[in-house]
Scaffold this motif. Structure first.
Motif, PDB file in Angstrom:
ATOM      1  N   ALA A  46       0.828  -1.209   0.000  1.00 24.14           N
ATOM      2  CA  ALA A  46       0.000   0.000   0.000  1.00 24.14           C
ATOM      3  C   ALA A  46       0.862   1.257   0.000  1.00 24.14           C
ATOM      4  O   ALA A  46       0.514   2.260  -0.636  1.00 24.14           O
ATOM      5  CB  ALA A  46      -0.930  -0.007   1.213  1.00 24.14           C
ATOM      6  N   LEU A  63      -6.185   1.296  -6.757  1.00 25.37           N
ATOM      7  CA  LEU A  63      -7.181   0.242  -6.579  1.00 25.37           C
ATOM      8  C   LEU A  63      -8.297   0.349  -7.612  1.00 25.37           C
ATOM      9  O   LEU A  63      -8.803  -0.672  -8.099  1.00 25.37           O
ATOM     10  CB  LEU A  63      -7.748   0.284  -5.165  1.00 25.37           C
ATOM     11  CG  LEU A  63      -6.786  -0.172  -4.067  1.00 25.37           C
ATOM     12  CD1 LEU A  63      -7.400   0.037  -2.689  1.00 25.37           C
ATOM     13  CD2 LEU A  63      -6.402  -1.639  -4.254  1.00 25.37           C
ATOM     14  N   VAL A  87      -2.979  -6.699  -1.463  1.00 20.71           N
ATOM     15  CA  VAL A  87      -2.343  -5.465  -0.998  1.00 20.71           C
ATOM     16  C   VAL A  87      -1.630  -5.763   0.312  1.00 20.71           C
ATOM     17  O   VAL A  87      -2.190  -6.389   1.207  1.00 20.71           O
ATOM     18  CB  VAL A  87      -3.364  -4.335  -0.805  1.00 20.71           C
ATOM     19  CG1 VAL A  87      -2.672  -3.091  -0.231  1.00 20.71           C
ATOM     20  CG2 VAL A  87      -4.050  -3.987  -2.125  1.00 20.71           C
ATOM     21  N   GLN A  89      -0.005  -4.550   3.741  1.00 18.11           N
ATOM     22  CA  GLN A  89      -0.051  -3.488   4.736  1.00 18.11           C
ATOM     23  C   GLN A  89       1.089  -3.679   5.737  1.00 18.11           C
ATOM     24  O   GLN A  89       1.223  -4.752   6.335  1.00 18.11           O
ATOM     25  CB  GLN A  89      -1.382  -3.519   5.506  1.00 18.11           C
ATOM     26  CG  GLN A  89      -2.615  -3.308   4.653  1.00 18.11           C
ATOM     27  CD  GLN A  89      -2.796  -1.863   4.214  1.00 18.11           C
ATOM     28  OE1 GLN A  89      -1.994  -0.990   4.519  1.00 18.11           O
ATOM     29  NE2 GLN A  89      -3.878  -1.609   3.488  1.00 18.11           N
ATOM     30  N   ASP A 101      -5.400   3.651   5.095  1.00 20.12           N
ATOM     31  CA  ASP A 101      -5.251   2.657   4.033  1.00 20.12           C
ATOM     32  C   ASP A 101      -6.145   1.445   4.267  1.00 20.12           C
ATOM     33  O   ASP A 101      -6.644   0.832   3.310  1.00 20.12           O
ATOM     34  CB  ASP A 101      -3.787   2.227   3.899  1.00 20.12           C
ATOM     35  CG  ASP A 101      -2.914   3.319   3.298  1.00 20.12           C
ATOM     36  OD1 ASP A 101      -3.462   4.376   2.899  1.00 20.12           O
ATOM     37  OD2 ASP A 101      -1.686   3.120   3.221  1.00 20.12           O
ATOM     38  N   CYS A 105      -8.857   0.097   1.529  1.00 24.41           N
ATOM     39  CA  CYS A 105      -8.854  -1.290   1.053  1.00 24.41           C
ATOM     40  C   CYS A 105     -10.166  -1.994   1.372  1.00 24.41           C
ATOM     41  O   CYS A 105     -10.637  -2.827   0.592  1.00 24.41           O
ATOM     42  CB  CYS A 105      -7.676  -2.052   1.671  1.00 24.41           C
ATOM     43  SG  CYS A 105      -6.071  -1.589   0.988  1.00 24.41           S
ATOM     44  N   TRP A 108     -12.741  -0.852  -1.221  1.00 21.11           N
ATOM     45  CA  TRP A 108     -12.512  -1.457  -2.532  1.00 21.11           C
ATOM     46  C   TRP A 108     -12.561  -2.979  -2.502  1.00 21.11           C
ATOM     47  O   TRP A 108     -12.318  -3.633  -3.509  1.00 21.11           O
ATOM     48  CB  TRP A 108     -11.188  -0.967  -3.110  1.00 21.11           C
ATOM     49  CG  TRP A 108     -11.314   0.405  -3.687  1.00 21.11           C
ATOM     50  CD1 TRP A 108     -10.993   1.589  -3.091  1.00 21.11           C
ATOM     51  CD2 TRP A 108     -11.847   0.736  -4.970  1.00 21.11           C
ATOM     52  NE1 TRP A 108     -11.290   2.638  -3.924  1.00 21.11           N
ATOM     53  CE2 TRP A 108     -11.822   2.148  -5.095  1.00 21.11           C
ATOM     54  CE3 TRP A 108     -12.355  -0.016  -6.033  1.00 21.11           C
ATOM     55  CZ2 TRP A 108     -12.265   2.809  -6.233  1.00 21.11           C
ATOM     56  CZ3 TRP A 108     -12.804   0.647  -7.170  1.00 21.11           C
ATOM     57  CH2 TRP A 108     -12.769   2.038  -7.255  1.00 21.11           C
ATOM     58  N   VAL A 110     -10.661  -5.359  -1.227  1.00 21.96           N
ATOM     59  CA  VAL A 110      -9.429  -6.058  -1.612  1.00 21.96           C
ATOM     60  C   VAL A 110      -9.551  -7.525  -1.220  1.00 21.96           C
ATOM     61  O   VAL A 110      -9.855  -7.832  -0.061  1.00 21.96           O
ATOM     62  CB  VAL A 110      -8.213  -5.406  -0.928  1.00 21.96           C
ATOM     63  CG1 VAL A 110      -6.971  -6.261  -1.100  1.00 21.96           C
ATOM     64  CG2 VAL A 110      -7.987  -4.009  -1.496  1.00 21.96           C
ATOM     65  N   TRP A 113      -5.304  -9.711   1.693  1.00 30.23           N
ATOM     66  CA  TRP A 113      -4.533  -8.751   2.478  1.00 30.23           C
ATOM     67  C   TRP A 113      -3.281  -9.458   2.990  1.00 30.23           C
ATOM     68  O   TRP A 113      -3.363 -10.537   3.579  1.00 30.23           O
ATOM     69  CB  TRP A 113      -5.338  -8.242   3.666  1.00 30.23           C
ATOM     70  CG  TRP A 113      -6.588  -7.484   3.330  1.00 30.23           C
ATOM     71  CD1 TRP A 113      -7.539  -7.820   2.410  1.00 30.23           C
ATOM     72  CD2 TRP A 113      -7.042  -6.270   3.944  1.00 30.23           C
ATOM     73  NE1 TRP A 113      -8.557  -6.902   2.400  1.00 30.23           N
ATOM     74  CE2 TRP A 113      -8.279  -5.937   3.340  1.00 30.23           C
ATOM     75  CE3 TRP A 113      -6.535  -5.460   4.939  1.00 30.23           C
ATOM     76  CZ2 TRP A 113      -9.009  -4.810   3.700  1.00 30.23           C
ATOM     77  CZ3 TRP A 113      -7.258  -4.324   5.313  1.00 30.23           C
ATOM     78  CH2 TRP A 113      -8.486  -4.001   4.694  1.00 30.23           C
TER      79      TRP A 113
END
Length: 328
Positions: A46, A63, A87, A89, A101, A105, A108, A110, A113
Motif C-alpha cells: 500500500a 485500486l 495489498v 499493509q 489505508d 482497502c 474497494w 481487496v 490482504w
C-alpha cells in the motif's frame, strides 16, 4: 503432519500455485495487472502508492485502476479469468497511513490482504469485513502462532534466501514446524524463482510459492534500469545480508551497495540501529540499496512479466513429469 484443508476460494483455480511478492517501490499497477492476467496473484505494498501534495489519494487511484481493468479483462476472458490481487499493509507503529489505508482497502473490497511487521487483530477483522482473507509474513514458528491467534487466515513463511527482509531459517525446518500444527493456507518465500523450486515448496507442504526477485527485472516493474540490469547479471553470491540500512536483517545486491559508495565487505559498524531509515545519513534501503533474493540466478533477461509465469509454469510441469517418471 496434519492433512491440508481446502484452500479459501480466492486461492483456488490459479494457473499456478503461486503469488507474486509485494516489492517495495517496485510493484505498481502495471506489474500487478500483468501478474494477475498471467494467472498468479499479483500484489503491491500500500505504501508504494505515494500521494503528491494537492493530488489525489493514490491508493484509491491504484485500486480503482486495478479493479476495473481486471473486471474488464474477466468479462472478455470468461474461460481464463485473471487471478485476484493482494495489498500488503505494513502494520508497524511507524506506518502513519495504516488506518486510512485499511479504510480504503475495505471500501474497494481487496480480496487478499498481506500483513507484515507485526500482527494486528483489527487489520484481520477489516479484511474479513469486506470478504477478504489475511495472510501474515512470518520468519519463525513463534510468530506464526501469534499471527493465527490474532485472526490471520494464513501464513507466508519467509525463509532464508528471500529478498528484502528475508528470514534466517531453512525452508525445510520452517515449513515443517508450521505444518505440525497448522493446516491452513501456507505460502513459502525464499528463492522460489523456478518451476523446480515451486514444486519443492509444494512437496515441503506449502500451498503456494511466493515469487519476488524475478519480477524486479520485468518491463512493467517500477525499478531503475540499473537495478534490472543487476538482477539479470547477478547470482546468489551477489546477494549480501545486512541489518545496517533498516535495523532489520535484509538481503541486498552487493553491487547496489558499491554504487552507493560503500564497501559491502567493510560496512560501518557504529550506526545506531534504533534510528529509523528516514533519519539515517546512510543510503536509503530499497531506493538506493536494492533488495534481491538468492533466486536471482534464474533471471536471465528483462521482458514482460507474463514471460516469468510462462517459464515457471513450463519448468513446474516438466519437474512434475520427471518426478512422476522416477517414482512410478
Amino acid at each position: 503432519m496434519l492433512k491440508a484443508r481446502a484452500l479459501p476460494k480466492v486461492l483456488q483455480n490459479l494457473r499456478l500455485p503461486a503469488a507474486a511478492a509485494p516489492l517495495f517501490i517496485v510493484s505498481c499497477p502495471d506489474l500487478v495487472i500483468a501478474q494477475c492476467k498471467a494467472g498468479i496473484i499479483g500484489s503491491f505494498p500500500a505504501l508504494n502508492a505515494r500521494d503528491e501534495p494537492g493530488g489525489p489519494v493514490m491508493l484509491e487511484v491504484w485500486l480503482k485502476r486495478i479493479t476495473e481493468e481486471l473486471d474488464r479483462y474477466n468479462q472478455h476472458n470468461p474461460d481464463r479469468p485473471a487471478a485476484p490481487f493482494a495489498v500488503n499493509q505494513i502494520v508497524h507503529r511507524s506506518n502513519e497511513r495504516l488506518e486510512r489505508d485499511i479504510d480504503i482497502c475495505t471500501r474497494w473490497k481487496v480480496p487478499v490482504w498481506i500483513t507484515s511487521m507485526g500482527a494486528r487483530v483489527e487489520v484481520n477483522e477489516a479484511a474479513h469485513s469486506c470478504g477478504g482473507i489475511a495472510l501474515h509474513d512470518v520468519i519463525n514458528n513463534t510468530y506464526a502462532k501469534k499471527a493465527i491467534a490474532k485472526g490471520a487466515d494464513g501464513l507466508i513463511a519467509v525463509a532464508a534466501g528471500a529478498g528484502g527482509h528475508g528470514g534466517p531459517q531453512s525452508p525445510f525446518a520452517l515449513v515443517r514446524e508450521i505444518r505440525e500444527w497448522f493446516d491452513g493456507p501456507l505460502l513459502l518465500a525464499g528463492a522460489v524463482s523456478t518451476g523446480e523450486a515451486l514444486l519443492a515448496a509444494r512437496v515441503l507442504g506449502a500451498d503456494l510459492g511466493y515469487i519476488g526477485s524475478p519480477f524486479v527485472a520485468m518491463d512493467e516493474a517500477d525499478a531503475d534500469p540499473a537495478y534490472k540490469e543487476m538482477m539479470v547479471k547477478g547470482g546468489a553470491e551477489e546477494v549480501m545480508t545486512s541489518a545496517l540500512f533498516t535495523g532489520h536483517p535484509g538481503n541486498y545486491l552487493r553491487d547496489s551497495v558499491r554504487r552507493a559508495g560503500l564497501d559491502p565487505d567493510n560496512l560501518p559498524k557504529d550506526w545506531d540501529a534504533s534510528v529509523m531509515p528516514d533519519d539515517s545519513p546512510l543510503p536509503k534501503a530499497w531506493r538506493e540499496i536494492w533488495g534481491a533474493g538468492h533466486g536471482i540466478g534464474a533471471v536471465k533477461s528483462v521482458g514482460p512479466a507474463a514471460e516469468v509465469v510462462d517459464r515457471i509454469e513450463s519448468e513446474y510441469r516438466a519437474a512434475i513429469e520427471r518426478m512422476r517418471a522416477e517414482i512410478c
